[in-house]
Design a protein around this motif. Sequence first.
Motif, PDB file in Angstrom:
ATOM      1  N   SER A   1       0.842  -1.192   0.000  1.00 59.21           N
ATOM      2  CA  SER A   1       0.000   0.000   0.000  1.00 59.21           C
ATOM      3  C   SER A   1       0.873   1.237   0.000  1.00 59.21           C
ATOM      4  N   TYR A   2       0.343   2.269  -0.678  1.00 60.21           N
ATOM      5  CA  TYR A   2       1.031   3.561  -0.688  1.00 60.21           C
ATOM      6  C   TYR A   2      -0.011   4.656  -0.578  1.00 60.21           C
ATOM      7  N   GLU A   3       0.203   5.623   0.322  1.00 61.91           N
ATOM      8  CA  GLU A   3      -0.720   6.736   0.458  1.00 61.91           C
ATOM      9  C   GLU A   3      -0.203   7.946  -0.299  1.00 61.91           C
ATOM     10  N   VAL A   4      -1.047   8.473  -1.194  1.00 64.79           N
ATOM     11  CA  VAL A   4      -0.705   9.656  -1.973  1.00 64.79           C
ATOM     12  C   VAL A   4      -0.903  10.893  -1.104  1.00 64.79           C
ATOM     13  N   THR A   5       0.112  11.756  -1.081  1.00 64.06           N
ATOM     14  CA  THR A   5       0.022  13.008  -0.333  1.00 64.06           C
ATOM     15  C   THR A   5       0.521  14.152  -1.214  1.00 64.06           C
ATOM     16  N   ASP A   6       0.556  15.344  -0.653  1.00 65.39           N
ATOM     17  CA  ASP A   6       0.997  16.506  -1.429  1.00 65.39           C
ATOM     18  C   ASP A   6       2.444  16.373  -1.895  1.00 65.39           C
ATOM     19  N   ARG A   7       3.234  15.575  -1.209  1.00 66.62           N
ATOM     20  CA  ARG A   7       4.639  15.426  -1.630  1.00 66.62           C
ATOM     21  C   ARG A   7       4.758  14.756  -2.995  1.00 66.62           C
ATOM     22  N   ASP A   8       3.696  14.073  -3.422  1.00 63.60           N
ATOM     23  CA  ASP A   8       3.729  13.408  -4.728  1.00 63.60           C
ATOM     24  C   ASP A   8       3.434  14.350  -5.880  1.00 63.60           C
ATOM     25  N   LEU A   9       2.969  15.555  -5.585  1.00 62.65           N
ATOM     26  CA  LEU A   9       2.517  16.442  -6.651  1.00 62.65           C
ATOM     27  C   LEU A   9       3.643  16.868  -7.585  1.00 62.65           C
ATOM     28  N   GLY A  10       4.857  16.933  -7.096  1.00 61.29           N
ATOM     29  CA  GLY A  10       5.966  17.349  -7.957  1.00 61.29           C
ATOM     30  C   GLY A  10       6.687  16.197  -8.624  1.00 61.29           C
ATOM     31  N   SER A  11       6.244  14.970  -8.381  1.00 57.18           N
ATOM     32  CA  SER A  11       6.966  13.801  -8.883  1.00 57.18           C
ATOM     33  C   SER A  11       6.590  13.492 -10.327  1.00 57.18           C
ATOM     34  N   THR A  12       7.567  13.051 -11.098  1.00 64.23           N
ATOM     35  CA  THR A  12       7.314  12.562 -12.466  1.00 64.23           C
ATOM     36  C   THR A  12       7.527  11.059 -12.560  1.00 64.23           C
ATOM     37  N   ARG A  13       7.879  10.441 -11.446  1.00 62.18           N
ATOM     38  CA  ARG A  13       8.082   8.996 -11.424  1.00 62.18           C
ATOM     39  C   ARG A  13       6.733   8.282 -11.353  1.00 62.18           C
ATOM     40  N   PRO A  14       6.697   6.986 -11.719  1.00 64.11           N
ATOM     41  CA  PRO A  14       5.444   6.232 -11.556  1.00 64.11           C
ATOM     42  C   PRO A  14       5.003   6.261 -10.097  1.00 64.11           C
ATOM     43  N   LEU A  15       3.695   6.217  -9.878  1.00 68.00           N
ATOM     44  CA  LEU A  15       3.180   6.206  -8.511  1.00 68.00           C
ATOM     45  C   LEU A  15       3.651   4.934  -7.817  1.00 68.00           C
ATOM     46  N   PRO A  16       4.303   5.030  -6.664  1.00 68.06           N
ATOM     47  CA  PRO A  16       4.751   3.819  -5.970  1.00 68.06           C
ATOM     48  C   PRO A  16       3.597   2.923  -5.549  1.00 68.06           C
ATOM     49  N   ILE A  17       3.894   1.639  -5.402  1.00 64.23           N
ATOM     50  CA  ILE A  17       2.916   0.724  -4.801  1.00 64.23           C
ATOM     51  C   ILE A  17       3.223   0.507  -3.325  1.00 64.23           C
ATOM     52  N   GLY A  18       4.319   1.090  -2.852  1.00 63.29           N
ATOM     53  CA  GLY A  18       4.527   1.228  -1.422  1.00 63.29           C
ATOM     54  C   GLY A  18       5.286   0.149  -0.713  1.00 63.29           C
ATOM     55  N   THR A  19       4.788  -0.202   0.455  1.00 58.81           N
ATOM     56  CA  THR A  19       5.449  -1.157   1.336  1.00 58.81           C
ATOM     57  C   THR A  19       4.475  -2.273   1.716  1.00 58.81           C
ATOM     58  N   ALA A  20       5.029  -3.342   2.281  1.00 61.63           N
ATOM     59  CA  ALA A  20       4.236  -4.536   2.600  1.00 61.63           C
ATOM     60  C   ALA A  20       3.186  -4.251   3.668  1.00 61.63           C
ATOM     61  N   VAL A  21       2.006  -4.882   3.495  1.00 55.42           N
ATOM     62  CA  VAL A  21       0.900  -4.742   4.445  1.00 55.42           C
ATOM     63  C   VAL A  21       0.239  -6.109   4.638  1.00 55.42           C
ATOM     64  N   SER A  22      -0.817  -6.146   5.407  1.00 54.59           N
ATOM     65  CA  SER A  22      -1.608  -7.361   5.665  1.00 54.59           C
ATOM     66  C   SER A  22      -0.786  -8.466   6.322  1.00 54.59           C
ATOM     67  N   GLY A  23       0.315  -8.097   6.962  1.00 54.34           N
ATOM     68  CA  GLY A  23       1.180  -9.091   7.592  1.00 54.34           C
ATOM     69  C   GLY A  23       2.103  -9.793   6.611  1.00 54.34           C
ATOM     70  N   ASP A  24       2.127  -9.350   5.352  1.00 54.21           N
ATOM     71  CA  ASP A  24       2.957  -9.996   4.329  1.00 54.21           C
ATOM     72  C   ASP A  24       4.383  -9.455   4.331  1.00 54.21           C
ATOM     73  N   ARG A  25       5.242 -10.153   3.615  1.00 55.02           N
ATOM     74  CA  ARG A  25       6.616  -9.727   3.394  1.00 55.02           C
ATOM     75  C   ARG A  25       6.861  -9.686   1.890  1.00 55.02           C
ATOM     76  N   ILE A  26       7.579  -8.674   1.439  1.00 53.25           N
ATOM     77  CA  ILE A  26       7.842  -8.463   0.015  1.00 53.25           C
ATOM     78  C   ILE A  26       9.343  -8.450  -0.224  1.00 53.25           C
ATOM     79  N   ARG A  27       9.766  -9.113  -1.291  1.00 54.28           N
ATOM     80  CA  ARG A  27      11.168  -9.029  -1.693  1.00 54.28           C
ATOM     81  C   ARG A  27      11.253  -9.034  -3.217  1.00 54.28           C
ATOM     82  N   ILE A  28      12.398  -8.631  -3.685  1.00 52.73           N
ATOM     83  CA  ILE A  28      12.683  -8.627  -5.121  1.00 52.73           C
ATOM     84  C   ILE A  28      13.594  -9.806  -5.443  1.00 52.73           C
TER      85      ILE A  28
END
Length: 491
Positions: A308-335
């Motif tokens: 999950s990722y929460e969009v805030t005013d800090r994202d308004l100046g970004s040109t990068r893709p919107l992040p999908i954020g960090t792990a939630v629901s008790g899950d773990r994420i890796r690349i």
Amino acid sequence: MRLHQLVIDSARRAPDAPAVRSSQGVFSYRELDDLADRYAAALHRRGVRPGDRVVLWTHKTLDAIALMQGALRVGAIYAPVSANNPAARVRRIAASCTPALVVADSDGIRRATAAGWDDSLPLASFDEVREEAPAADAPAPYENEPDEPAYILYTSGSTGEPKGVCISHRNALSFIHWAADEVGVTADDRLSNHAPFNFDLSVFDLYATFLAGASVVLVPEGLAYDPAQLGALLRRERISVWYSVPSALVLMMQRGELLSDEPPADLRVCVFAGEPFPIQQVHELRKAWPDVRMLNWYGPTETNVCTSYEVTDRDLGSTRPLPIGTAVSGDRIRIHPPREREGEIVVSGPTVMLGYWGQEPHKGAYYTGDIGRMGPDGMLEYVGRRDHMVKVRGHRIELGDIETVVSAHPKVASASCVVVGDGLDAKIHAVVVPEGPGGPGLLELKRECADRLPLYMVVDAVHVVPELPLTGNGKTDRQALLKQITALDAR
């Protein structure tokens, strides 16, 4: 952990509180609970027992929700199938999970009869089942183990056969408890249900509502991509939590005048998932709705929401893709591979599915097939797919599923499919090598697809070519196909 306990508990706490709002009317928790017991009694009378499957082929209605709850109360596993699926596909899904019963609404019964339904697959209407037994005859709610399956969500399969993602009570509740807490759902909320019941977005809509004793507003399928009607419904129904694919929001912004008036007075949270949200439209929405929380959720059907990722005013100046954020629901994420900045997204934890129905149980982490990378702020970003699965308006589609249908046409020797464009402009193009002179027309292929696939998988265009381009290892070269289509369209 019992998914069906949520409605039971809310009905005990506030029986007269509104649970479901739809074009049929407004229904209380008492009414939903009683109707669920009627369906549980009827299923039990019909011999449905723990572990049996019940397929629901239906539009979004109170009865559909109650039957899901009734199935869970007798320990059965429900498999929802959207009404836009043709009878042939429903038969394939039923053949996959061998249900004790297929329950269809009147439209489904009519289409099944016209298509010559297989008598070996027990079929009944909601009206038939609902009238078979009184609620008082319902057995005591089944006391399942947390890792017993609760429901099966069928998705597109690369072999041409639908794949049944089997989700346990623990899987669903791990997500629901996190999501309801993150969004802050209370009994005063009205949650939208934009997605069909076979789409994993609907799990939040229904069960976060029932957990909190809130009410869910069923968006009719006919309005799902009608921008003006959706915007009007959002305001008229005083929805406080909206959840949909980004393409629905973009459509409402561009063609439904969603942003022409003041922000919806009751809306406090807007959640989106299922596909990337173009960053410029994110900026536009954020500026127009500065006081509405905006959450970008990610996760395949096999894991539900895992970041999950929460969009805030800090994202308004970004040109990068919107992040999908960090792990939630008790899950773990890796690349994968490890220590790389970009690679396949791998999920482990309590929301990872039990497996695909009819196959060996899933064990360990789930390799999503999605490519992700770590952004400069340490947030995960979605890059794309590593295979031939695509997203069209949030629907997950294996191109091989469509190719199987197109290739079966008598005028087709071989075929491949690609998606041209993105977002609202995404179209499915079939490229075919004809069997003999000429080839199939677009209407012929549309009819073939409509008889066997959901509407969102019907091809939008057809191109006839003498041969398909191949890669060095003999596989269809989809990039070359895209170039061919561009060249053909330019003529």
